[in-house]
Design a protein around this motif. Structure first.
Motif, PDB file in Angstrom:
ATOM      1  N   THR A   1     -31.460  -4.130  38.513  1.00 26.10           N
ATOM      2  CA  THR A   1     -30.526  -4.953  37.305  1.00 26.10           C
ATOM      3  C   THR A   1     -30.850  -6.561  37.736  1.00 26.10           C
ATOM      4  O   THR A   1     -31.215  -7.340  36.496  1.00 26.10           O
ATOM      5  CB  THR A   1     -29.094  -4.768  37.505  1.00 26.10           C
ATOM      6  N   ARG A   2     -30.774  -6.891  38.766  1.00 26.85           N
ATOM      7  CA  ARG A   2     -31.028  -8.424  39.302  1.00 26.85           C
ATOM      8  C   ARG A   2     -32.517  -8.547  38.725  1.00 26.85           C
ATOM      9  O   ARG A   2     -32.774  -9.819  38.387  1.00 26.85           O
ATOM     10  CB  ARG A   2     -30.707  -8.583  40.587  1.00 26.85           C
ATOM     11  N   GLY A   3     -33.316  -7.809  39.091  1.00 27.77           N
ATOM     12  CA  GLY A   3     -34.514  -8.301  38.779  1.00 27.77           C
ATOM     13  C   GLY A   3     -34.859  -8.336  37.259  1.00 27.77           C
ATOM     14  O   GLY A   3     -35.610  -9.366  36.890  1.00 27.77           O
ATOM     15  N   ILE A   4     -34.264  -7.487  36.467  1.00 26.76           N
ATOM     16  CA  ILE A   4     -34.612  -7.717  35.136  1.00 26.76           C
ATOM     17  C   ILE A   4     -33.922  -9.129  34.619  1.00 26.76           C
ATOM     18  O   ILE A   4     -34.376  -9.791  33.842  1.00 26.76           O
ATOM     19  CB  ILE A   4     -33.612  -6.680  34.154  1.00 26.76           C
ATOM     20  N   TYR A   5     -33.054  -9.679  35.186  1.00 29.46           N
ATOM     21  CA  TYR A   5     -32.062 -10.467  35.146  1.00 29.46           C
ATOM     22  C   TYR A   5     -32.962 -12.035  35.362  1.00 29.46           C
ATOM     23  O   TYR A   5     -33.163 -12.792  34.450  1.00 29.46           O
ATOM     24  CB  TYR A   5     -30.850 -11.025  35.643  1.00 29.46           C
ATOM     25  N   TYR A   6     -33.771 -11.780  36.301  1.00 34.70           N
ATOM     26  CA  TYR A   6     -34.569 -12.880  36.916  1.00 34.70           C
ATOM     27  C   TYR A   6     -35.863 -12.974  35.841  1.00 34.70           C
ATOM     28  O   TYR A   6     -36.457 -14.230  35.548  1.00 34.70           O
ATOM     29  CB  TYR A   6     -35.109 -12.438  38.046  1.00 34.70           C
ATOM     30  N   MET A   7     -36.315 -11.922  35.192  1.00 37.40           N
ATOM     31  CA  MET A   7     -37.467 -11.786  34.252  1.00 37.40           C
ATOM     32  C   MET A   7     -36.684 -12.475  33.089  1.00 37.40           C
ATOM     33  O   MET A   7     -37.655 -13.006  32.289  1.00 37.40           O
ATOM     34  CB  MET A   7     -38.019 -10.335  34.071  1.00 37.40           C
ATOM     35  N   ASP A   8     -35.561 -12.171  32.675  1.00 41.72           N
ATOM     36  CA  ASP A   8     -35.110 -12.921  31.434  1.00 41.72           C
ATOM     37  C   ASP A   8     -35.127 -14.250  31.564  1.00 41.72           C
ATOM     38  O   ASP A   8     -35.445 -14.914  30.648  1.00 41.72           O
ATOM     39  CB  ASP A   8     -33.764 -12.159  31.272  1.00 41.72           C
ATOM     40  N   GLN A   9     -34.736 -14.703  32.666  1.00 42.57           N
ATOM     41  CA  GLN A   9     -34.389 -16.255  32.864  1.00 42.57           C
ATOM     42  C   GLN A   9     -35.897 -16.918  32.847  1.00 42.57           C
ATOM     43  O   GLN A   9     -36.088 -17.911  32.384  1.00 42.57           O
ATOM     44  CB  GLN A   9     -34.027 -16.668  34.109  1.00 42.57           C
ATOM     45  N   PHE A  10     -36.850 -16.256  33.525  1.00 33.65           N
ATOM     46  CA  PHE A  10     -38.306 -16.624  33.696  1.00 33.65           C
ATOM     47  C   PHE A  10     -38.873 -16.755  32.218  1.00 33.65           C
ATOM     48  O   PHE A  10     -39.437 -17.791  31.941  1.00 33.65           O
ATOM     49  CB  PHE A  10     -39.180 -15.943  34.582  1.00 33.65           C
ATOM     50  N   ILE A  11     -38.739 -15.768  31.421  1.00 31.96           N
ATOM     51  CA  ILE A  11     -39.274 -15.780  29.981  1.00 31.96           C
ATOM     52  C   ILE A  11     -38.739 -17.062  29.442  1.00 31.96           C
ATOM     53  O   ILE A  11     -39.554 -17.617  28.489  1.00 31.96           O
ATOM     54  CB  ILE A  11     -38.893 -14.356  29.351  1.00 31.96           C
ATOM     55  N   GLN A  12     -37.341 -17.300  29.486  1.00 32.42           N
ATOM     56  CA  GLN A  12     -36.802 -18.229  28.517  1.00 32.42           C
ATOM     57  C   GLN A  12     -37.367 -19.570  29.075  1.00 32.42           C
ATOM     58  O   GLN A  12     -37.745 -20.176  27.973  1.00 32.42           O
ATOM     59  CB  GLN A  12     -35.245 -18.066  28.815  1.00 32.42           C
ATOM     60  N   ARG A  13     -37.431 -19.766  30.283  1.00 28.64           N
ATOM     61  CA  ARG A  13     -38.005 -21.143  30.660  1.00 28.64           C
ATOM     62  C   ARG A  13     -39.367 -21.318  30.415  1.00 28.64           C
ATOM     63  O   ARG A  13     -40.006 -22.123  30.132  1.00 28.64           O
ATOM     64  CB  ARG A  13     -37.836 -21.030  32.197  1.00 28.64           C
ATOM     65  N   SER A  14     -40.278 -20.065  30.317  1.00 27.99           N
ATOM     66  CA  SER A  14     -41.514 -20.125  30.031  1.00 27.99           C
ATOM     67  C   SER A  14     -41.733 -20.515  28.631  1.00 27.99           C
ATOM     68  O   SER A  14     -42.525 -21.472  28.177  1.00 27.99           O
ATOM     69  CB  SER A  14     -42.332 -18.914  30.175  1.00 27.99           C
ATOM     70  N   LEU A  15     -40.992 -19.885  27.513  1.00 24.67           N
ATOM     71  CA  LEU A  15     -40.894 -20.181  26.409  1.00 24.67           C
ATOM     72  C   LEU A  15     -40.516 -21.452  25.793  1.00 24.67           C
ATOM     73  O   LEU A  15     -40.760 -22.217  24.942  1.00 24.67           O
ATOM     74  CB  LEU A  15     -40.402 -19.149  25.621  1.00 24.67           C
ATOM     75  N   MET A  16     -39.680 -22.219  26.606  1.00 21.02           N
ATOM     76  CA  MET A  16     -38.816 -23.378  26.186  1.00 21.02           C
ATOM     77  C   MET A  16     -40.011 -24.563  26.244  1.00 21.02           C
ATOM     78  O   MET A  16     -39.698 -25.539  25.778  1.00 21.02           O
ATOM     79  CB  MET A  16     -37.491 -23.620  27.283  1.00 21.02           C
ATOM     80  N   ASP A  17     -41.002 -24.393  27.310  1.00 20.59           N
ATOM     81  CA  ASP A  17     -41.842 -25.489  27.419  1.00 20.59           C
ATOM     82  C   ASP A  17     -42.637 -25.653  26.098  1.00 20.59           C
ATOM     83  O   ASP A  17     -42.881 -26.834  25.840  1.00 20.59           O
ATOM     84  CB  ASP A  17     -43.090 -25.051  28.439  1.00 20.59           C
ATOM     85  N   ASP A  18     -42.811 -24.849  25.485  1.00 19.62           N
ATOM     86  CA  ASP A  18     -43.676 -24.949  24.092  1.00 19.62           C
ATOM     87  C   ASP A  18     -42.725 -24.690  22.633  1.00 19.62           C
ATOM     88  O   ASP A  18     -43.160 -25.110  21.778  1.00 19.62           O
ATOM     89  CB  ASP A  18     -44.775 -23.940  23.734  1.00 19.62           C
ATOM     90  N   PHE A  19     -41.587 -23.999  22.972  1.00 19.18           N
ATOM     91  CA  PHE A  19     -40.891 -23.609  21.846  1.00 19.18           C
ATOM     92  C   PHE A  19     -39.207 -23.807  22.411  1.00 19.18           C
ATOM     93  O   PHE A  19     -38.659 -23.091  22.695  1.00 19.18           O
ATOM     94  CB  PHE A  19     -40.880 -22.253  21.526  1.00 19.18           C
ATOM     95  N   PRO A  20     -39.020 -25.220  22.395  1.00 19.20           N
ATOM     96  CA  PRO A  20     -37.539 -25.715  22.874  1.00 19.20           C
ATOM     97  C   PRO A  20     -36.324 -24.986  22.041  1.00 19.20           C
ATOM     98  O   PRO A  20     -35.350 -24.540  22.773  1.00 19.20           O
ATOM     99  CB  PRO A  20     -37.410 -27.051  22.416  1.00 19.20           C
TER     100      PRO A  20
END
Length: 781
Positions: A452-471
């Motif tokens: 469960t913790r691993g999925i949470y970290y993936m969720d946060q990583f995806i959000q931060r990766s997209l925020m660079d190009d799509f705020p």
């Protein structure tokens, strides 16, 4: 700023002291009162306010004492009315559900054939009962369909005799099996019975409580030999519908019988309860209690709440005494401190006003007035707290918005109806991206918390990766193994930028492919708010196109209309025969089908669909051989184990283990069975296309038709004609999919004597006519 004021105050004091040497303090106050100063007006205003408040409070105590009692009565009446309406609405919802179930097509099939051979429909109907109960909207613990002519019942757990049901699932001293049997002959449309405790027996023979339940029986004049039984959770509905704090609550029928109560010691006499039933609503005082009652418009039940009148009166009197004492003390103390506070309040008041008007300026420090220092400090603390509250509300609003996005995507009704409004107000179209995580065997060795913790970290990583190009992008974890991103753009397409971002995510996720296989799906089509749910459903289908090979996969092409990619090889009747015989050839057949899929680079849908067909066929063979599925090794269901398969090789390993264990059980069971059964089944499979019947087969094996019928039913758990027709329909399905033969020709080839009988029986087994079956499958092509 305080220092000049302090200097002026010292100079003025010294002047007065010089003029009036050795004058007492009251002389200074007296001279101050003679002037129209702020201090004078403050003191007089304080005193005037104190006098007015004292007079007002004294009159209010007298006037509002009766008003408070009236408000308590009004509140209790409204509270009871709300509870009654909630119960009645819940009953109407249950009525609608029962009517839907009664006229359901599966119920019609069950009414025509309630034998164990019709287990598919019975299990489907039991699953439907489970969905109605588990939804939580009915507050029902179970729904049971009882057939009086056969003594059998269908509950959410499946079909049982009424004796087994009352000794396993519905154990109650108040309601034995004979009670439910007697209700068939009693004449009424529906009826409530008094709430009682029900218990159930667990798999380890322990008896556990199911809580206090309302039994409600619904009948239909069209079929008096059956009825629906709804077990309504008495305590759960009470907590959900009744808003009282310390009141006692009862539900009574029109005869004065108590169906539910919270405190039997406060229960009115039956004659009084019958009197309540003759009126629609009202209240009635008895001794130290005040009874409120109202009658349900739908059910005719009487809802009663009891409020202790004496307690209310005593509390009001005690409150009056305490308030009067407090008021008197407040007046005395107020007069004493008003002079002191007014004197101290005069100088810093302007500074406080400036501080409030300009909160960002530096707060003055070092004041000789402690109260002002405290106020200044509190203002600063309040500003900090206000900022923390604002940040916390922002986080909570984000969580609520994500939750309602999920509701909207999955078509779950919610009173929060602002999802589309939020999308429309943003004015920006969006791309929808879905990420599906499939854990490998290496990750399954970790604890569920680590996963469960691993999925949470993936969720946060995806959000931060997209925020660079799509705020404005929003990323939400919608399932334990699924994450969704809404990528908002500023009015123009950014398809290439998004694709590049997703390819970068794919590269990073590939680093952990030994632990988790990620599938990224997006059709890269710009959507508006009206396409929100449609976009989610279409992208969800795209996840099924994942190839069963290691590594992260990026799917950007939608499911094609010519969906040969979804075609799955079907199991032939010989596979079922090998299963029933316990032959190892069944493993070879499955191995061949899986290798065919793997060789064609089949996708997740094809592997899953074929795997479910294989498992269903095995479970059917085990049932036909009277083998309990619990005898299989391991505690997990094979369907649950199937979800752990990440690549094609996992399917090979799973089915080798699963089939070997199943075939061993079948062979072990078959070793003690008569060889006559296999001979009969082999004869039917070789001659199903001919005009064979129970009598011709009996003659073939020198048996009487009656004995063969009983023998066949005992060995296969179904009757001869049903087995023969099911075999012919399965063969017809293969011909419909694999040939262009006409429908009536196919019917003749598989053994049906007329086209009408073929169409009728085909629809009975599949739910649709042969032509519609062919069109639905050819539509995919």
């Amino acid at each position: 700023m305080l220092k000049p004021l302090k200097s002026c105050y010292i100079v003025r004091t010294n002047t007065i002291t010089a003029r009036r040497a050795r004058s007492p303090m009251w002389n200074i106050l007296l001279s101050t009162f003679r002037k129209q100063s702020l201090l004078n007006r403050l003191i007089m205003s304080f005193l005037l306010v104190i006098v007015c408040l004292a007079a007002f409070q004294f009159l209010s105590f007298s006037f509002f004492k009766k008003k408070v009692q009236q408000e308590i009565v009004k509140f209790s009446s409204l509270n009871l009315k709300y509870a009654a309406e909630s119960y009645e609405k819940n009953l109407e919802l249950i009525d609608t559900t029962i009517a839907t179930l009664y006229f359901d097509e599966k119920m019609s099939l069950i009414m025509n054939d309630r034998s164990a051979g019709n287990f598919k429909i019975l299990n489907l109907f039991a699953s439907q009962l489970q969905r109605h109960v588990s939804g939580g909207q009915l507050y029902a613990d179970d729904i049971v369909v009882y057939f009086g002519d056969t003594g059998t019942a269908i509950s959410k757990e499946g079909i049982r005799s009424i004796g087994d049901l009352t000794s396993i699932e519905l154990i109650s001293d108040a309601y034995p099996a004979s009670f439910w049997e007697e209700q068939v002959s009693n004449a009424y449309r529906y009826k409530w019975f008094p709430a009682a405790e029900f218990k159930r027996r667990t798999l380890d023979k322990q008896i556990v409580s199911r809580g206090e339940q309302f039994p409600i029986i619904y009948k239909n004049s069209l079929n008096p030999q059956m009825y629906f039984l709804v077990l309504l959770d008495a305590r759960q509905t009470f907590k959900a519908f009744y808003r009282g704090i310390q009141d006692d609550f009862y539900i009574v029928n029109e005869e004065g019988d108590v169906l539910f109560h919270t405190d039997p010691s406060q229960l009115p006499e039956k004659k009084d309860l019958q009197a309540f039933a003759s009126a629609d609503e009202g209240n009635w005082s008895q001794g130290s209690n005040l009874h409120f009652y109202t009658k349900g418009k739908h059910s005719g039940l009487i809802y009663v709440s009891v409020v202790p009148n004496s307690t209310i009166t005593a509390q009001l009197q005690q409150m009056n005494i305490v308030l009067l004492v407090i008021l008197g003390a407040a007046v005395i103390v107020g007069i004493a401190i008003s002079v002191f506070l007014s004197w101290r309040f005069h100088h810093p008041v302007q500074q406080i006003i400036k501080l409030i008007q300009k909160p960002n300026e530096a707060l003055p420090t070092g004041s000789s007035i402690n109260e002002f220092n405290i106020i200044s400090g509190k203002i600063g603390d309040m500003m900090v707290i206000n900022e923390e509250i604002s940040n916390d509300l922002s986080r909570q609003n984000s969580i609520i918005k994500k939750y309602n996005y999920i509701n909207k995507m999955k078509r779950i009704y919610s009173s929060y109806d602002k999802v589309e409004e939020d999308l429309l107000e943003s004015g920006n179209p969006f791309y929808l991206v879905l990420y599906s995580m499939t854990f490998t065997n290496k990750l399954h060795k970790f604890s569920p918390e680590d996963q469960t913790r691993g999925i949470y970290y993936m969720d946060q990583f995806i959000q931060r990766s997209l925020m660079d190009d799509f705020p404005d992008a929003v990323t939400i974890q919608i399932e334990k193994d699924q994450i969704l991103s809404l990528v908002f753009v500023k009015g123009h397409e950014q398809k290439d930028e998004l694709l590049a971002n997703l390819q970068g995510l794919k590269t990073i996720f590939d680093r952990d492919k030994d632990y988790c296989l990620v599938t990224i799906a997006s059709d890269l089509v710009l959507r508006d708010s009206t396409e929100f749910t449609t976009a989610y459903e279409e992208t969800l289908e795209m996840l099924q196109l994942r190839k069963m090979v290691p590594g992260t996969q990026l799917i950007v092409e939608p499911v094609p209309k010519s969906a040969h990619v979804l075609r799955v090889p079907s199991l032939d009747q010989e596979f079922a025969a090998h299963l029933q015989a316990g032959n190892e050839t069944a493993i070879q057949t499955v191995d061949r089908l899986l290798r065919k899929l793997a060789g064609n680079e089949a996708n997740l849908y094809q592997f899953t669909h074929l795997s479910r067909e294989i498992i269903a066929a095995v479970m059917k063979a085990l049932t036909a051989a009277n083998i309990d599925a619990d005898a299989m090794p391991g505690k997990e269901s094979p369907y649950e184990k199937l979800k752990t398969c990440a690549v094609a090789e996992d399917y090979f390993v799973f089915f080798h283990e699963f089939l070997e264990a199943s075939l061993y059980l079948i062979r072990e069971k078959k070793a003690v069975q008569e060889p006559l059964k296999d001979s009969i089944l082999n004869y039917i499979h070789r001659n199903y296309h001919k005009d064979i019947s129970l009598e011709t087969v009996a003659d073939k094996f020198n048996l009487s038709s009656g004995y063969l019928s009983l023998f066949f039913k005992e060995k296969t758990q179904t009757n001869f004609l049903y087995y023969l027709n099911e075999l012919r329909v399965n063969k017809a399905k293969e011909l419909l999919l694999e040939t262009n033969m006409k429908v009536h020709d196919i019917g003749e080839q598989v053994g049906f004597q007329s086209a009408n009988s073929f169409i009728r029986l085909f629809k009975k087994f599949t739910g649709i006519p042969p032509g519609a079956f062919r069109r639905m499958n050819h539509k995919l092509e």
